[in-house]
Write an enzyme that holds these catalytic residues in place. Structure first.
Site: not given
Lengths: 283, 283, 283, 283
Positions: D200, D226-228
């Site tokens: 995040g 997100l960001d995964e």
């Protein structure tokens, strides 16, 4: 406020820190950074200090007071820098462009707070990079015949542009004694090996042929002994048998960029002191 | 000479360094190490100092003089340690033996200057390691039923052996609040991940399943929030898709050994200060 | 199943991989690992392969079939290892104990899957470590007068214990040619510098005096050229001006432990091939 | 010669390598690189292969022959790439310029062998960088109101410029599902933390507040989480209590530059394969 940075060097003696800090206390200063190092073997004391002084204080008065009230007593070598202007950094390059682009970019975006008044090169190849960032570029060929003349031109250009320090960003010429004498501990070189391993030419080839598992890069102040000057910064990266010499060179470029830019930053922020053939690096 | 180490914490104010150093100057002391850190955001001052005092000086007098002449003025939290004896470190272990052997070896050869009066374990498996190095080993099983009793035994044993601090060398039990309260910032844990990534159980499995390219280990002081205490030291190592979970675990063992032993060394040499949930680590 | 490991070396030619894999396919083998490296400059091919063969297969038959059907065609140098027993590793030590304890611990807990039938030392100091782990310890002093006799004893002891390879865990004597000849590419040394920087004696002192910002350790096969043999593994750690020679030595010990144990693991798992003065390290 | 690169994925079965290499042998090909990985837990096979084929060979024939003679038998997912042209990479940026300058420089000097047909930004600030390197720059503001329209423009521009893959060089907007769907595993992001720690916004602030001793950067393929997404590359650097958030950010910039450029190089050289939520990275 007026911001100053001081570097102090003297024999280690009782009471240095107490008197230095008391001095700035009495001058209404606010010490925002202080670090010191004592070389116990040789009994030498080193200090770096950042201080905020009231606007009304005259720096020249601080200088003379400090000399009179503190420095004389301890027989100090000391320098007091104001941060009223950026340092002027000259770049010397040849044909390798990775460090040049990296430094131009870092200065352009404010990561390195220095001015670049000029770029000097013995080849014309990198003019395009200089032009992209709007920096004057001087092509001064260096051959056996033109060498003495080139050195004169170098010195003149550096004077004209009031250069504070010089960075050899993969400059493939040996720097003459006259230049080193004129800019003592003010010429920073990047060597593409983990010195003292693989000094001289073609270190990646030597590293490859030795079969090392790690390669490095070294940034150091230039002295008359080639690749022997005080080391400012080094870093390393792993390699293996699968990597060719070209792979070594490619991986090394990232090391060179980072090690050189870190060294410049430390120098520009007055965080380096040279003592003998070694550096003290304040964090 | 008498060697002392001091740790000082107070609000940042003008003149602290000047007065502290002047104090030891007047006490005929020779400051051999001094380092300080100022948290500018919160305006907090931290200092670590090593000093050689004349044999004739009484430490208790130094303590009361310092409190009266310096500490009170600045409202300091401070501690003065003499180096007359080694700290006593209790080890808690379960079944993993790599950290245990590493610490026993380091103490045995003098790399870690601490005494190990006892090893406590909830399993009997590692008794052989303790016996090899001649350290008393207490097997205290911990089940739901025996837990309260085990905790009482732990506290009693630690008291009996005058333990200064505790190291959880891969101890697979949660430490109860009573123990944490009794040894505040004196219980050091090694967690086998790069915290705050992968807290809790089986971090190598989580790291493997997430497909990370680097794994880590973290040593921290134990607080009531599991894996949330102040971090003392961390380190990392590269992994790749070819590595299995077992490879992660094997590589991680070296990280755990080194990170834990570094943290213990820092703690034993009084180089750590805890502030909020963070540490200040003096070099 | 019978597990085998193969190492293959020959001139690079078309069809090697196809024929090797086809051979094991026809032998009902299941290839669980295969990796190859081609030195394009010198046109040399290297392969490492792990295969599960049916219990009913006779290893000697596999060997002769492989030679006849594959190896001869490509003029291969090759070795086929079964994993029916652990390798026997002799340790040579002097007075430094950190590597010795580290290796004894790793073998004891199963991290290094080798047997240690004996420890040989030119000093008696480390007998205690050997005894703690129950390993026979032979104190064989080496002086100018006793040297020839000591070498004979060494060779005899190594033969008697059917030693497969030798590890010099900070053994402070030069290994004689006869031993190197008897155990070619089977003697592993740990040198306490980042070779080729600082070969020879007292590398930490040399590194300190040169003012490097990074120190290293190197594990290599012993050849007749001192500190010039094929490098198996290296690693580095940062140092700074605040570190004394003693700090260098302390930090270096962790490097030495890790670099040496990694090299031994690679050797014991048949993951190293020597070619010229370099190694190929399969992951 | 015609140079091709192949990526192959199928269930692990006996004889894959033998048949693939035999196929290229029969096509007069010279395999110059081959590497394979077997996920034993899930029984999946992955291979990367580089081959030189005679000029006279028709690539389309190779493709259909391979499908018919090899791929069908093993139920392979496979791709065959020719190296006749550079990949086209679109850059998305916002206000941070360090990664942008770094990538423009690397492409300009040939370190990254990709073309950059366009730069898209939701701010106009970085136009100067684009102009310096002569790359078309499209300022497409993204607000709640203009978002749907902006996304349409993005897709149209990417189509018009025949973009092969997209790099988010610190683009501060969430990428919409339509774009991810259109470029699956072809959008590369750089996240300024050591994921999964600190996903995040504002990861440097979170790292600072947690008191970590190491920070990192992560480059990954963008997925809807997100960001995964699958991690391509990560790296880390040490920090300490003396570093402010600004120091973290400054140190992090070097990590971001290097981690992102490495990831792009791996992707452009077809050295990455995505499997589940993980990557296989061929060296």
């Amino acid at each position: 406020m007026k911001n100053i940075t001081m570097l102090i060097h003297c024999r280690d003696q009782k009471g240095i820190i107490a008197q230095v800090t008391a001095f700035f206390l009495s001058a209404e200063g606010n010490i925002v950074y202080i670090d010191q190092y004592v070389d116990r073997e040789n009994n030498e004391f080193f200090m770096r200090l950042e201080c905020e002084l009231p606007e009304t204080v005259l720096i020249d008065t601080v200088r003379s007071d400090f000399e009179y009230k503190v420095a004389k007593k301890f027989n100090m070598l000391w320098k007091l820098y104001t941060r009223s202007r950026s340092l002027k950094m000259a770049l010397f390059v040849s044909k390798y462009e990775h460090c040049l682009y990296d430094l131009l970019s870092r200065c352009s975006v404010g990561e390195l707070k220095v001015d670049i008044p000029l770029i000097i090169s013995n080849h014309d190849d990198l003019r395009i990079a200089a032009e992209r960032f709007g920096i004057p570029f001087y092509h001064i060929p260096v051959t056996a015949a033109t060498k003495p003349d080139a050195e004169v031109q170098h010195l003149r250009l550096l004077e004209e542009h009031s250069v504070d320090f010089i960075v050899l960003a993969r400059y493939m010429q040996i720097v003459p004694p006259a230049l080193i004498e004129r800019y003592p501990n003010k010429i920073i070189n990047i060597h593409h090996s983990f010195l003292p391993a693989f000094p001289g030419a073609k270190p990646y080839h030597s590293a490859f042929s030795r079969g090392v598992k790690i390669i490095g890069a070294t940034s150091h102040y230039v002295t008359e002994e080639l690749d022997e000057g005080p080391i400012i910064e080094q870093d390393t990266v792993r390699v293996s048998h699968v990597h060719s010499i070209d792979d070594f060179i490619m991986k090394g470029k990232d090391l060179e960029r980072i090690v050189l830019s870190r060294a410049i930053k430390l120098h520009a922020e007055r965080k380096t002191m040279v003592y003998g053939n070694k550096t003290i690096i304040f964090s």
